[in-house]
Write an enzyme that holds these catalytic residues in place. Structure first.
Site, PDB file in Angstrom:
ATOM      1  N   GLY A   1       0.590  -1.238  -0.213  1.00  0.00           N
ATOM      2  CA  GLY A   1       0.374   0.028  -0.100  1.00  0.00           C
ATOM      3  C   GLY A   1       0.744   1.090  -0.218  1.00  0.00           C
ATOM      4  O   GLY A   1       0.138   2.301   0.296  1.00  0.00           O
ATOM      5  N   SER A   2       1.505   1.539  -0.739  1.00  0.00           N
ATOM      6  CA  SER A   2       2.895   2.738  -0.447  1.00  0.00           C
ATOM      7  C   SER A   2       1.901   3.311  -1.501  1.00  0.00           C
ATOM      8  O   SER A   2       2.481   4.918  -1.495  1.00  0.00           O
ATOM      9  CB  SER A   2       3.773   2.189  -1.152  1.00  0.00           C
ATOM     10  OG  SER A   2       4.364   1.514  -2.362  1.00  0.00           O
ATOM     11  N   ASN A   3       1.514   2.972  -2.615  1.00  0.00           N
ATOM     12  CA  ASN A   3       0.622   4.178  -3.442  1.00  0.00           C
ATOM     13  C   ASN A   3      -0.535   4.339  -2.395  1.00  0.00           C
ATOM     14  O   ASN A   3      -1.123   5.909  -2.869  1.00  0.00           O
ATOM     15  CB  ASN A   3       0.623   3.523  -5.078  1.00  0.00           C
ATOM     16  CG  ASN A   3       1.330   3.781  -5.874  1.00  0.00           C
ATOM     17  OD1 ASN A   3       1.837   4.861  -6.064  1.00  0.00           O
ATOM     18  ND2 ASN A   3       1.554   2.595  -6.647  1.00  0.00           N
TER      19      ASN A   3
ATOM     20  N   HIS B   1      -0.095   1.816 -13.621  1.00  0.00           N
ATOM     21  CA  HIS B   1       1.112   0.487 -13.844  1.00  0.00           C
ATOM     22  C   HIS B   1       2.140   1.601 -14.108  1.00  0.00           C
ATOM     23  O   HIS B   1       2.739   2.885 -14.610  1.00  0.00           O
ATOM     24  CB  HIS B   1       0.547   0.168 -15.814  1.00  0.00           C
ATOM     25  CG  HIS B   1       1.071  -0.615 -15.250  1.00  0.00           C
ATOM     26  ND1 HIS B   1       0.888  -2.327 -15.428  1.00  0.00           N
ATOM     27  CD2 HIS B   1       1.831  -1.060 -17.016  1.00  0.00           C
ATOM     28  CE1 HIS B   1       1.848  -3.287 -16.344  1.00  0.00           C
ATOM     29  NE2 HIS B   1       2.476  -2.637 -16.964  1.00  0.00           N
TER      30      HIS B   1
ATOM     31  N   ASP C   1      -4.795  -3.632 -18.483  1.00  0.00           N
ATOM     32  CA  ASP C   1      -3.738  -2.793 -18.431  1.00  0.00           C
ATOM     33  C   ASP C   1      -3.720  -1.657 -19.834  1.00  0.00           C
ATOM     34  O   ASP C   1      -3.292  -0.948 -21.216  1.00  0.00           O
ATOM     35  CB  ASP C   1      -1.894  -2.772 -18.973  1.00  0.00           C
ATOM     36  CG  ASP C   1      -1.676  -3.615 -17.188  1.00  0.00           C
ATOM     37  OD1 ASP C   1      -2.253  -2.939 -16.294  1.00  0.00           O
ATOM     38  OD2 ASP C   1      -1.007  -4.620 -17.284  1.00  0.00           O
TER      39      ASP C   1
ATOM     40  N   GLU D   1       5.642   7.152  -9.374  1.00  0.00           N
ATOM     41  CA  GLU D   1       4.524   6.872  -8.966  1.00  0.00           C
ATOM     42  C   GLU D   1       3.441   7.993  -8.362  1.00  0.00           C
ATOM     43  O   GLU D   1       2.358   8.177  -7.836  1.00  0.00           O
ATOM     44  CB  GLU D   1       3.800   5.553  -8.516  1.00  0.00           C
ATOM     45  CG  GLU D   1       3.961   4.226  -9.929  1.00  0.00           C
ATOM     46  CD  GLU D   1       4.075   3.161  -8.998  1.00  0.00           C
ATOM     47  OE1 GLU D   1       3.050   2.431  -8.378  1.00  0.00           O
ATOM     48  OE2 GLU D   1       4.670   2.055 -10.416  1.00  0.00           O
TER      49      GLU D   1
END
Length: 195
Positions: free
Chosen positions: A14-16, A106, A147, A176
């Protein structure tokens, strides 16, 4: 202005998601209303709990049931979804029923290095093995194929010849974390309040 309610769906650390939560802390544009995961012990759920965001673990039967997912999104009045490391195909039945935008990020310049099985370090390893000079980040709308949804934004990352896949991953992840919340915000500002 009433903030747009955003749900973040993820499967991993969950870093994004954290970058999105941090960016919209106190925002009048977007409120992170819910974090969803298909992995019961994923760290993305722990990150959300720490800051008081409601969480929901989806078991297989819930994940595959479009009506269940719609009910969940309606319960939290979700108007927009951001996939952040969500490793499952979003149910086509859900895609046809959810009227808000569903975004994904992505780690390559799609259509290069996209499709089923191409995620995370698999993408970065392929970029390194093919001696690409550049890669990057793609933010796109989600459709029924991996994608292949409409591309909303791309950011290039130059690849150093001596980088490992892990070094490339760090460089891409930095982009990102910077761009995903900003593109979410841009899309949210265009949404009607009635959505």
């Amino acid at each position: 202005m009433t903030p747009i309610n955003l749900a973040i769906w993820g499967s991993g650390s969950g870093s994004n998601a954290q970058a999105i939560v941090d960016y919209f802390s106190g925002s009048e544009v977007v409120k992170v209303a819910l974090v969803v995961s298909d992995v019961s012990d994923s760290f993305i759920l722990e990150r959300a709990r720490k800051v008081g965001i409601p969480v929901k673990y989806l078991d297989d039967s819930e994940r595959r049931n479009p009506e269940c997912l719609i009910d969940l999104m309606n319960t939290y009045q979700v108007q927009m979804i951001a996939l952040a490391g969500y490793m499952r195909m979003v149910s086509p039945g859900f895609l046809t029923k959810f009227i808000g935008p569903i975004l994904n990020i992505h780690p390559s310049l799609l259509p290069a290095y996209g499709g089923k099985g191409m995620y995370g370090n698999r993408v970065h390893q392929a970029v390194i093995e093919n001696k690409e000079r550049e890669t990057g980040v793609t933010i796109h709308l989600v459709n029924e194929k991996y994608d292949e949804g409409e591309i909303l934004f791309q950011q290039k990352v130059l690849v150093s010849a001596d980088w490992s896949a892990e070094e490339l991953a760090k460089a891409v992840l930095k982009e990102e974390h910077f761009w995903y919340p900003r593109i979410i915000e841009k899309i949210a500002k265009k949404l009607p309040d009635s959505l």
